[in-house]
Design a protein around this motif. Sequence first.
Motif, PDB file in Angstrom:
ATOM      1  N   CYS A  95      -8.839  -0.183   0.589  1.00 36.88           N
ATOM      2  CA  CYS A  95      -8.618   1.042   0.680  1.00 36.88           C
ATOM      3  C   CYS A  95      -8.412   1.702  -0.544  1.00 36.88           C
ATOM      4  O   CYS A  95      -9.022   3.108  -0.787  1.00 36.88           O
ATOM      5  CB  CYS A  95      -7.381   1.134   1.788  1.00 36.88           C
ATOM      6  N   THR A  99       1.006  -1.305  -0.057  1.00 36.36           N
ATOM      7  CA  THR A  99       0.168  -0.015   0.041  1.00 36.36           C
ATOM      8  C   THR A  99       0.866   1.191  -0.034  1.00 36.36           C
ATOM      9  O   THR A  99       1.764   1.292   0.847  1.00 36.36           O
ATOM     10  CB  THR A  99      -0.753   0.021   1.354  1.00 36.36           C
ATOM     11  N   CYS A 123      -2.163  -5.854   7.895  1.00 36.73           N
ATOM     12  CA  CYS A 123      -2.406  -5.516   6.415  1.00 36.73           C
ATOM     13  C   CYS A 123      -2.666  -6.966   5.914  1.00 36.73           C
ATOM     14  O   CYS A 123      -1.704  -7.495   5.725  1.00 36.73           O
ATOM     15  CB  CYS A 123      -1.838  -4.362   5.801  1.00 36.73           C
ATOM     16  N   CYS A 142     -10.806   4.663  -1.961  1.00 33.36           N
ATOM     17  CA  CYS A 142     -10.297   5.888  -2.132  1.00 33.36           C
ATOM     18  C   CYS A 142     -10.767   7.016  -3.399  1.00 33.36           C
ATOM     19  O   CYS A 142     -10.619   6.803  -4.498  1.00 33.36           O
ATOM     20  CB  CYS A 142      -8.885   6.146  -1.959  1.00 33.36           C
ATOM     21  N   ILE A 193      -5.976   1.282   9.363  1.00 34.66           N
ATOM     22  CA  ILE A 193      -5.541   2.609   9.123  1.00 34.66           C
ATOM     23  C   ILE A 193      -6.275   3.691  10.081  1.00 34.66           C
ATOM     24  O   ILE A 193      -7.492   3.625  10.518  1.00 34.66           O
ATOM     25  CB  ILE A 193      -6.129   3.110   7.975  1.00 34.66           C
ATOM     26  N   TRP A 221      -4.356   6.292  -2.069  1.00 33.87           N
ATOM     27  CA  TRP A 221      -3.847   5.141  -1.904  1.00 33.87           C
ATOM     28  C   TRP A 221      -3.621   4.466  -3.058  1.00 33.87           C
ATOM     29  O   TRP A 221      -4.656   4.494  -4.023  1.00 33.87           O
ATOM     30  CB  TRP A 221      -4.855   4.282  -1.005  1.00 33.87           C
ATOM     31  N   LYS A 226      -0.454   3.462   9.544  1.00 37.55           N
ATOM     32  CA  LYS A 226      -0.874   2.214   9.257  1.00 37.55           C
ATOM     33  C   LYS A 226      -0.177   1.029  10.089  1.00 37.55           C
ATOM     34  O   LYS A 226       1.048   1.082   9.969  1.00 37.55           O
ATOM     35  CB  LYS A 226      -0.779   1.839   7.719  1.00 37.55           C
ATOM     36  N   CYS A 281     -11.388   4.979   3.517  1.00 42.77           N
ATOM     37  CA  CYS A 281     -10.485   4.006   3.880  1.00 42.77           C
ATOM     38  C   CYS A 281     -10.747   3.275   5.157  1.00 42.77           C
ATOM     39  O   CYS A 281     -10.371   2.104   5.326  1.00 42.77           O
ATOM     40  CB  CYS A 281      -9.206   4.326   3.326  1.00 42.77           C
ATOM     41  N   CYS A 332     -11.548  -0.542   5.711  1.00 37.24           N
ATOM     42  CA  CYS A 332     -10.442  -1.631   5.996  1.00 37.24           C
ATOM     43  C   CYS A 332     -11.120  -2.673   6.859  1.00 37.24           C
ATOM     44  O   CYS A 332     -11.281  -2.507   7.885  1.00 37.24           O
ATOM     45  CB  CYS A 332      -9.186  -0.986   6.705  1.00 37.24           C
TER      46      CYS A 332
END
Length: 245
Positions: free
Chosen positions: A217, A144, A211, A221, A166, A226, A206, A157, A161
Amino acid sequence: ENAFPWIEADAGIEFDKWGLPKLNESTLQSTQPKVFFGGDAAFGPKNIIWAAAHGHDAAISIHKMLIGENVEDRPAPGMNIVSQKMGIHEWSYDNAPTIDHRFKVPHRPKAEALKDIMAEVELGFDPKLAFEEARRCLNCDIQTVFEGKLCIECDACVDICPMDCITFTDNGEEKELRTRLMAPAMNPTQDLYIGNDLKTGRVMVKDEDVCLHCGLCAERCPTGAWDMRKYYVEMTQAEHACRKQ
Ligand code: SF4
Ligand code: SF4
């Protein structure tokens, strides 16, 4: 006695107390400058990936030595990071997370395996199982990437997620910052990803540790702040690459 009894003691190659050659860890050069080691002979048992890497590193050293260059000046590897976006909701990689647990490699039944000492115990994956196991890939080579200047702090985002990794918040000391994220970042050995340049002066934080690289995300966005980018490392090889230095 070391593992190399056939190397004569006056050859100029020194060994440590474990019988392994004393080496420069990056050049793989021994105390006899014209002799290089790699694989298990260098640092004891490791896997074949290390052996191949040692081969490349030693080849660079040998090449540099032969053309009269300093073997300790190591050429950097090539690096590249490329967007994987192909459309609004399309990525060039399979980004759907799977909830499957690890698939175990099927074994031959014990009764059969015990009867025949030559019978292989691990049967390997069949195509279907191999496909399912491969789908568990977390795409660790896809990163990311955040551009704070493009962000309008809409929190879309953050909402989407699935891992709550985030957070937009005020900056602070790392130890304290870790405690006030959407989901506290509990693994201190994993660096936080911090994005700045936000209009409100806050930071995007983040937690990389959780992740899934799912890309949601970046899909959500509205401004493209992102992106999902593939990270390539091209290891240096002997000859032309190390001559560019
Ligand atoms: S890639 Fe997926 S898990 Fe990672 S931050 Fe984006 S939405 Fe969250
Ligand atoms: S969705 Fe995009 S614009 Fe909105 S807060 Fe997240 S990064 Fe910023």
